[in-house]
Scaffold this motif. Structure first.
Motif, short mmCIF file in Angstrom:
data_model
loop_
_atom_site.label_atom_id
_atom_site.label_comp_id
_atom_site.label_asym_id
_atom_site.label_seq_id
_atom_site.Cartn_x
_atom_site.Cartn_y
_atom_site.Cartn_z
N GLY A 174 0.79 -1.22 0.00
CA GLY A 174 0.00 0.00 0.00
C GLY A 174 0.82 1.27 0.00
N GLU A 175 2.14 1.15 0.18
CA GLU A 175 2.99 2.35 0.26
C GLU A 175 3.04 3.10 -1.06
OE1 GLU A 175 7.65 3.57 1.17
OE2 GLU A 175 6.87 1.67 1.93
N ARG A 179 1.84 6.97 -1.69
CA ARG A 179 2.76 8.00 -2.20
C ARG A 179 2.16 8.67 -3.43
NH1 ARG A 179 8.09 8.01 -0.28
NH2 ARG A 179 8.64 6.22 1.05
N ALA A 180 1.62 7.86 -4.33
CA ALA A 180 1.04 8.41 -5.56
C ALA A 180 -0.13 9.34 -5.26
CB ALA A 180 0.60 7.27 -6.47
N ALA A 181 -0.85 9.05 -4.16
CA ALA A 181 -2.00 9.86 -3.78
C ALA A 181 -1.60 11.11 -2.99
CB ALA A 181 -2.98 9.02 -2.95
N GLY A 182 -0.30 11.27 -2.73
CA GLY A 182 0.16 12.44 -1.99
C GLY A 182 -0.03 12.35 -0.50
N THR A 286 -7.25 9.95 4.00
CA THR A 286 -6.34 9.66 5.11
C THR A 286 -5.71 8.29 4.90
OG1 THR A 286 -8.04 8.63 6.49
CG2 THR A 286 -7.78 11.03 6.68
N VAL A 287 -4.75 7.97 5.77
CA VAL A 287 -4.11 6.66 5.70
C VAL A 287 -4.12 6.02 7.09
CG1 VAL A 287 -2.60 7.18 3.77
CG2 VAL A 287 -1.84 7.69 6.08
N THR A 288 -4.07 4.70 7.09
CA THR A 288 -3.86 3.93 8.31
C THR A 288 -2.56 3.16 8.15
OG1 THR A 288 -6.23 3.68 8.74
CG2 THR A 288 -4.74 2.13 9.83
N VAL A 289 -1.61 3.43 9.03
CA VAL A 289 -0.32 2.74 9.00
C VAL A 289 -0.39 1.58 9.99
CG1 VAL A 289 2.17 2.97 9.26
CG2 VAL A 289 0.82 4.90 8.41
N VAL A 302 1.79 11.24 6.13
CA VAL A 302 2.94 10.51 6.66
C VAL A 302 4.20 11.12 6.08
CG1 VAL A 302 4.14 8.29 6.78
CG2 VAL A 302 1.64 8.36 6.93
N ILE A 303 5.15 11.44 6.95
CA ILE A 303 6.46 11.93 6.50
C ILE A 303 7.47 10.81 6.67
CG2 ILE A 303 8.32 13.57 6.91
CD1 ILE A 303 6.29 15.55 7.93
N PRO A 304 8.05 10.31 5.57
CA PRO A 304 9.04 9.24 5.67
C PRO A 304 10.42 9.82 5.95
CG PRO A 304 8.63 9.72 3.37
CD PRO A 304 7.77 10.68 4.18
N ALA A 305 11.03 9.41 7.04
CA ALA A 305 12.38 9.86 7.38
C ALA A 305 13.21 8.63 7.72
CB ALA A 305 12.34 10.84 8.56
N THR A 306 13.17 7.67 6.81
CA THR A 306 13.80 6.36 7.03
C THR A 306 15.14 6.23 6.32
OG1 THR A 306 12.36 5.55 5.25
CG2 THR A 306 11.68 5.12 7.51
#
Length: 454
Positions: A174-175, A179-182, A286-289, A302-306
């Motif tokens: 689902g990632e 991402r594509a959906a912003g 919205t998203v559910t992680v 969601v901000i990815p800082a990985t």
């Protein structure tokens, strides 16, 4: 002098380390040709221009580059000042690229898509070291051209290849769709804008970039009711992210950890520990992680800082010797392994450590660190100084490597797990939070501030 000796040294990337490489090559009597994928020099640094690095100007300038600049009347910045990314571009990289020595040796909008030996694939050995390198370049015009080079320094960084959110090193289910959906942002967004105010944002990651994002969001929340800040890390404790506080010889970096601790302790930020991303569901806007242990966290963004990874796809026809854990040159890998080292604990190193079976090819700068997030610009400058000396045939100068970095709590391998470091209010001051990038430098950030990926 052979025909190959008349060819330029190709430098991939016109960031701080790439331009420093060009300056050092010129001082050694070698001809550089800098190839930059972006439309301008410092394109990656410009992308995190709103971020302020935690390393002062004195650690962000290369000596050979400064010598070129001073000949033009350029005035050095206050050495103890902490620059933003955009200041590094406008106050250092752009003037450097505009010098008479470099301006005709830089091509922008020139993305290197492959590097090989002329007329040879990876499997051919006879005469390999004598064959020039061939670089295939895709231009913004859509044209593709090829050039020959006597040597190649790949200082293209890692900015364009951020690591996925999935805890196993793969994108979580689902990632890609999120991402594509912003709903999943880029790695270092400017969170001071309206896009984050009044929304529930989840930051995933435990490095300096994550810390800066968390603190910037907490600052936004103070003046924007309804703004919620969540911070998820894989570790069971945030001790390493809090760093060394007052023990850090880069005060701005120490302040980052103490402010972060206060933000969590005062519940300005909701901390989720032991969180391994296992999936992402979209629910309209919205998203559910979903964590591996079954926890479900809803967020607007969601901000990815990985972290980041090196793009090695352009180098598949070269003979590389890489560390199996971090994708750095094999001899460098154990020296920068983030499980044991960070920033200031990495020893000085140069061409000998960075060498590959492919003669006269080098990874430098952030890309040389592979997946390790601990790079500092000063390290990259010493790398390319040594590489330039090696390519010029001065092995003594190449092997004499010196690098003085500040000891830091964040860069220590003995960060305490207790509460030895106390903070004053992280959110009581309008001053921006300061970090390192990695780039560019190592890349971290902030207007959050940063020091990044170069």
């Amino acid at each position: 002098m052979t025909a190959q000796d008349s060819l330029p040294v190709a430098v991939i990337g016109a960031g701080p380390v790439g331009l420093a490489a060009a300056a050092h090559l010129l001082e050694r009597g070698l001809e550089p040709l800098v190839l930059e994928a972006g439309p301008t020099v410092g394109a990656a640094v410009r992308a995190w221009g709103h971020v302020r690095v935690f390393s002062t100007w004195q650690y962000n300038l290369d000596a050979a580059a400064v010598r070129l600049l001073e000949a033009t009347g350029w005035e050095a910045h206050r050495p103890t000042a902490l620059p933003y990314g955009h200041q590094i571009v406008t106050g250092y990289l752009e003037p450097l690229a505009a010098t008479t020595a470099l301006k005709h040796r830089i091509r922008t909008g020139a993305r290197v898509v492959a590097v090989t030996r002329q007329g040879m694939d990876k499997g051919r050995s006879a005469g390999r070291d004598q064959a020039p390198f061939l670089l295939r370049i895709r231009h913004t015009s859509g044209d593709t051209t090829e050039i020959l080079a006597r040597a190649v320094i790949d200082a293209s960084g890692t900015w364009t290849t951020p690591a996925p959110l999935g805890s196993g090193g793969l994108p979580a289910p689902g990632e890609a769709e999120a991402r594509a959906a912003g709903l999943i942002t880029g790695p270092l967004p400017d969170v001071s804008g309206d896009g984050f105010a009044g929304r529930r944002t989840l930051v995933i990651g435990s490095g300096h970039s994550a810390a800066n994002m968390v603190l910037d969001l907490a600052r936004t929340a103070r003046t924007n009711p309804g703004t919620e800040v969540l911070w998820a890390i894989r570790a069971n404790t945030p001790a390493r992210a809090y760093g060394g506080g007052d023990a850090d010889q880069l005060p701005a970096r120490g302040q980052l950890g103490t402010r972060l601790r206060t933000a969590v302790d005062t519940r300005a930020v909701q901390l989720l520990t032991g969180f391994h991303t296992n999936g992402i569901d979209m629910n309209g806007g919205t998203v559910t992680v979903i964590a591996a242990d079954g926890r479900r966290v809803e967020a607007d963004l969601v901000i990815p800082a990985t972290g980041f990874r090196p793009d090695l796809s352009i180098l598949t026809e070269l003979r590389l010797d890489l560390d199996p854990a971090v994708d750095a040159p094999k001899a460098l890998g154990p020296l920068i392994d983030p499980d044991f080292h960070s920033c200031g604990t990495v020893p000085a190193h140069g061409a000998r450590i960075l060498t590959h079976p492919e003669k006269d090819f080098y990874l430098a700068g952030m890309k040389s660190y592979g997946r390790a997030p601990t790079f500092l610009m000063a390290t990259g400058y010493e790398q390319v100084r040594s590489i330039a000396a090696a390519l010029a045939g001065n092995s003594m100068a190449a092997d004499t490597v010196e690098l003085e970095l500040p000891e830091t709590g964040v860069c220590s391998t003995s960060i305490p797990d207790n509460d030895a470091v106390m903070a004053d209010s992280c959110c009581a001051t309008p001053e921006p939070v300061i970090v390192s990038v990695g780039f560019s430098t190592g890349l971290q950030h902030g207007r959050t501030n940063q020091a990044a990926p170069l």
